[in-house]
Design an enzyme around this catalytic site. Structure first.
Site, mmCIF file in Angstrom:
data_model
loop_
_atom_site.group_PDB
_atom_site.id
_atom_site.type_symbol
_atom_site.label_atom_id
_atom_site.label_comp_id
_atom_site.label_asym_id
_atom_site.label_seq_id
_atom_site.Cartn_x
_atom_site.Cartn_y
_atom_site.Cartn_z
ATOM 1 N N ILE A 178 0.881 -1.173 0.000
ATOM 2 C CA ILE A 178 0.000 0.000 0.000
ATOM 3 C C ILE A 178 0.915 1.219 0.000
ATOM 4 C CG2 ILE A 178 -0.113 0.157 2.525
ATOM 5 C CD1 ILE A 178 -3.005 0.988 2.345
ATOM 6 N N THR A 274 6.318 2.581 -0.270
ATOM 7 C CA THR A 274 5.482 1.394 -0.066
ATOM 8 C C THR A 274 5.404 1.031 1.403
ATOM 9 O OG1 THR A 274 7.307 -0.167 -0.183
ATOM 10 C CG2 THR A 274 6.273 0.444 -2.269
ATOM 11 N N SER A 275 4.359 0.295 1.746
ATOM 12 C CA SER A 275 4.233 -0.229 3.105
ATOM 13 C C SER A 275 3.547 -1.582 3.050
ATOM 14 C CB SER A 275 3.402 0.729 3.961
ATOM 15 O OG SER A 275 3.110 0.119 5.211
ATOM 16 N N PRO A 276 3.938 -2.507 3.945
ATOM 17 C CA PRO A 276 3.218 -3.779 4.046
ATOM 18 C C PRO A 276 2.010 -3.642 4.980
ATOM 19 C CG PRO A 276 5.058 -3.803 5.557
ATOM 20 C CD PRO A 276 5.088 -2.455 4.869
ATOM 21 N N ASP A 391 5.071 3.484 9.283
ATOM 22 C CA ASP A 391 5.608 2.148 9.551
ATOM 23 C C ASP A 391 6.404 2.134 10.849
ATOM 24 O OD1 ASP A 391 4.507 1.040 7.307
ATOM 25 O OD2 ASP A 391 6.306 1.261 6.084
#
Ligand SMILES: *[C@@H]1O[C@H](CO)[C@@H](O)[C@H](O)[C@H]1NC(C)=O
Ligand SMILES: *[C@@H]1O[C@H](CO)[C@@H](O)[C@H](O)[C@H]1NC(C)=O
Ligand SMILES: *[C@@H]1O[C@H](CO)[C@@H](O)[C@H](O)[C@H]1NC(C)=O
Ligand SMILES: *[C@@H]1O[C@H](CO)[C@@H](O)[C@H](O)[C@H]1NC(C)=O
Ligand SMILES: *[C@@H]1O[C@H](CO)[C@@H](O)[C@H](O)[C@H]1NC(C)=O
Ligand SMILES: *[C@@H]1O[C@H](CO)[C@@H](O)[C@H](O)[C@H]1NC(C)=O
Ligand SMILES: *[C@@H]1O[C@H](CO)[C@@H](O)[C@H](O)[C@H]1NC(C)=O
Ligand SMILES: *[C@@H]1O[C@H](CO)[C@@H](O)[C@H](O)[C@H]1NC(C)=O
Ligand SMILES: *[C@@H]1O[C@H](CO)[C@@H](O)[C@H](O)[C@H]1NC(C)=O
Ligand SMILES: *[C@@H]1O[C@H](CO)[C@@H](O)[C@H](O)[C@H]1NC(C)=O
Length: 709
Positions: A178, A274-276, A391
């Site tokens: 995301i 981006t990020s998980p 994050d």
């Protein structure tokens, strides 16, 4: 008609290329790079409090060698290491060790040190000062473990060299990432955003994969290695290392982790924004009306501050440290890779080439495509850098208010050198960035940030890997790939079958690379874009200019700036050494403090647990080894079935008394479903350091326990 054309074209291309498919010399290898798993700061979140206390999974380096079978000089070696970022000092040390073994075979030109950009590994290995502040300086053991392990991975890949073929393809990936700065992405030109609507919009939602057939693969997918939160203190490999473990152990389930011959590569791509944490970012603000609400979008704040705003992974409700999310984000990448590995991919054809130069970004003057001369600036960090991201609010403690009461002894030494007040020229050059840390001018006691970075391109047939000294945002990566691909076609180096991937952060850590439009917004990624608003354009210009050196018959040698100075040997290092270990009086090392439960059998899903009198694991990193085993009684003899690198086992170490030198080790095994019924035991492998004398090894064994189906 237009709908039919692509598949017809694909068919023709694959028939033609299949006829011309190239043979390559291929080698693959894995090795252990895990530094000290206790009493050492972890790398990624830059949080002084994130000091490691044990081990979840070992960090690995994986190596892929690809060469032309008949010309030894035309060869590349790509490393994907479970570390937060590549580093100039580590790379220099590895290259020195490789030169001693292999002469001119593996060099600065053809060796790439790429990272998975994970945030749960051991820190202290980077040679610039800024990333050392939270690790209390340089940690020689971490540095040495990474260098030694990467060289071993290359050795193993080299020993396995054999002729084979390569294929390449891509697939879409859903739910794996995301954008964590979507409001900055929206500042890119609308027409440009529209071009990428089908490819994921504000994220690249596809995986590129280079298949080595039955021997392994190398893939690229952009997602931050921040599935495990900042409050986890067990050393691990985060989602990409977990994906590699899951894939490799599915191919060879009976081999110990890291001992498989199949090598699965999950490399990092344009990772910057981006990020998980795919559920989005929410306020963790107990007692406040906005507790549990989404954070304020453009600033990622809760009640005006960043500290409470945290991203949530897909397994957020299942555990509070991110372990379930980590495995879920890993599994999404594994599934994409499996899909590609079981599909017919396009053949890779053509020569193997590489090019590498150093580029001094402190004041690099170049022309934009429209002819306007611009320049980059000496490194600087903007204010939003200190705020961190959703994050992990990775604040260096010195930015949090009163700097006279810092808890960080390294900061106490270096703060008098705090980055010089920026000159008017630097302020203008970096505008509109408000400068917090003028690191490019901070050279005392040694440079805080790199001003010189590595620019490297590796070509394997019609695949070109751009090895990036930083974290490109999604759109920055797209611009760079498109520009280099256009140049490959324009110069005739490759035809329309060209594939271009970006890989990093690799070789040197030059922090972030945002587009000029994102830079103007100055969220975290823009604030951490070191060399000013033209940072990305400088890279686009430089990588594009090196394309002719990838031709089958390149002419001349590229112009390189001077290599950056060696800093490691003069680095400050404040981590205290292990003084001594001792067992409590009347006990010995390995004495069982709490034994496993023997009265009732265990079942899958339950956790077996034991506590032993321990010793500091920094005494021996046990690289390529283990701090624990689960053993099963098989036909009358004990067989090791789990190691400290299985995600089902945890190793935790805790000091009992600093004065007496006593410590305990907790070992647990959460039994996986499918575990065969039988008799098992836990073993602990330790190494103790006496006050006087040398370190010696010991082993401890729990009672036998049973597992029922
Ligand atoms: C650093 O570690 C290496 C082994 O990796 C060792 O040879 C060297 O002496 C160490 N240097 C210091 C300053 O401790
Ligand atoms: C995926 O591969 C196909 C076939 O080679 C290619 O046409 C397409 O552009 C690729 N997609 C991406 C997003 O790279
Ligand atoms: C690793 O694999 C090799 C060969 O497959 C085997 O001899 C060795 O015992 C294995 N090592 C471990 C730690 O399992
Ligand atoms: C963020 O959005 C709010 C509400 O839309 C707006 O008032 C504020 O000015 C914005 N802040 C920034 C830094 O853009
Ligand atoms: C760890 O951090 C996450 C993210 O901020 C938070 O949701 C969780 O409650 C924390 N867990 C513990 C045990 O502190
Ligand atoms: C940058 O380089 C240009 C041209 O080489 C030079 O005129 C200028 O003074 C330099 N600026 C700085 C800050 O070094
Ligand atoms: C060239 O492009 C830059 C960046 O888009 C822009 O700022 C500049 O005004 C342009 N110069 C000319 C002469 O068009
Ligand atoms: C550190 O403290 C001094 C004295 O209080 C102050 O002048 C300086 O601005 C502070 N620096 C930072 C980076 O907070
Ligand atoms: C180890 O186990 C003991 C006993 O259950 C517990 O009190 C302690 O907190 C554990 N230590 C660590 C570091 O997990
Ligand atoms: C564990 O099992 C082994 C093999 O059957 C046996 O020799 C040993 O005595 C058992 N240990 C204990 C503590 O019961």
């Amino acid at each position: 008609m237009t709908r039919l054309l692509p598949s017809f074209a694909v068919l023709c291309t694959s028939v033609l290329s299949a006829m011309a498919q190239s043979q390559y010399l291929l080698g693959l290898g894995i090795a252990d790079i895990t530094g000290p798993v206790v009493e050492t700061n972890m790398m990624g979140y830059a949080s002084l409090g994130q000091t490691d206390t044990g081990l979840h999974m070992r960090q690995r380096a994986r190596a892929w060698i690809i060469g032309e079978p008949d010309v030894e000089a035309n060869r590349i070696v790509f490393i994907n290491a479970d570390i937060a970022m590549g580093d100039t000092g580590v790379r220099r040390e590895i290259l020195a060790q490789l030169a001693a073994k292999y002469g001119t075979l593996y060099t600065a030109q053809n060796f790439a040190l790429s990272s998975t950009h994970q945030h749960s590994g051991v820190g202290g290995y980077l040679e610039n000062l800024l990333p050392q502040i939270t690790s209390l300086g340089f940690v020689n053991e971490t540095f040495g473990a990474i260098a030694q392990g990467v060289v071993l991975a290359v050795d193993r890949a080299h020993e396995s060299l054999a002729v084979g073929t390569l294929t390449i393809g891509n697939t879409s990936v859903t739910g794996g990432n995301i954008n964590r700065s979507p409001t900055a992405y929206l500042f890119n030109p609308q027409a440009e955003q529209d071009m990428y609507v089908d490819q994921g919009g504000d994220q690249d939602k596809f995986m590129d994969l280079l298949s080595f057939g039955s021997r392994g693969f190398l893939s690229w997918f952009p997602v931050h290695g921040t599935s495990l939160y900042e409050n986890n203190t067990l050393v691990s490999s985060d989602n990409k290392g977990m994906a590699a473990y899951l894939y490799e152990s599915s191919v060879e389930p009976n081999a110990m982790p890291g001992n498989q011959t199949f090598v699965a590569g999950f490399a990092q791509a344009n990772v910057g924004d981006t990020s998980p944490n795919t559920l989005g970012a929410f306020c963790e603000s107990p007692g406040e009306p906005y507790d549990g609400m989404p954070c304020q979008a453009n600033s990622s704040t809760c009640g005006g501050t960043v500290a409470d705003c945290h991203g949530r992974g897909p397994g957020f409700t299942l555990d509070s440290l991110g372990f379930h999310s980590n495995e879920m984000i890993a599994q999404i990448q594994v599934d994409a890779a499996k899909k590609l590995m079981s599909s017919t991919l396009s053949p890779v054809t053509g020569s193997v080439r590489s090019v590498h130069v150093y580029l001094n970004m402190a004041n690099h003057t170049f022309a934009l495509p429209n002819g306007t001369q611009v320049q980059t600036c000496p490194a600087a960090m903007g204010f939003s850098f200190a705020g961190g991201t959703t994050d992990g609010p990775g604040a260096f403690d010195f930015v949090q208010g009163d700097n006279s009461t810092s808890q960080n002894p390294l900061w106490e030494i270096v703060k008098s050198f705090i980055t010089p007040i920026p000159s008017a020229a630097q302020v203008a050059c970096q505008a509109p960035k408000p400068i917090l840390l003028n690191t490019g001018y901070a050279t005392e006691p040694y440079p805080w940030s790199p001003n010189t970075v590595d620019i490297q391109l590796l070509k394997v047939g019609n695949l070109v890997m751009l090895i990036i000294p930083g974290e490109l945002t999604t759109m920055a990566g797209r611009r760079l790939k498109a520009a280099v691909r256009a140049q490959l076609l324009a110069t005739g180096v490759l035809d329309n079958s060209a594939h271009v991937v970006v890989s990093g952060p690799a070789n040197t850590y030059g922090h972030y690379i945002a587009t000029p439009e994102e830079y103007a917004v100055q969220r975290y990624e823009g604030a951490s874009t070191l060399y000013g608003p033209h940072t990305l354009d400088a890279y686009i210009e430089k990588y594009s200019s090196l394309v002719p050196f990838l031709a089958d018959t390149p002419t001349g040698t590229p112009v390189s700036d001077a290599a950056p100075p060696e800093l490691t040997s003069s680095a400050l290092s404040l981590q205290s050494p292990v003084v001594f270990d001792a067992p409590p009086i009347f006990q010995s090392f390995g004495h069982i403090v709490t034994d496993v439960v023997t009265s009732t059998p265990f079942q899958a899903g339950q956790t077996v647990f034991a506590v032993f009198v321990g010793a500091n694991p920094r005494n021996n990193l046990r690289l390529e080894g283990t701090f624990l085993n689960v053993e099963q009684l098989v036909s009358g003899s004990w067989k090791a079935v789990r190691s400290d690198s299985h995600p089902s086992t945890l190793y935790q170490w805790a000091v009992q008394s600093t004065i007496l030198g006593t410590s305990n080790v907790n070992i647990s095994w959460t039994i996986e479903s499918g575990t065969p019924a039988g008799t098992y035991r836990l073993r602990y492998f330790g190494d103790s350091k006496p006050l006087i004398g040398s370190i010696s090894a010991f082993t401890a064994t729990s009672s036998n326990f049973t597992v029922t189906a």
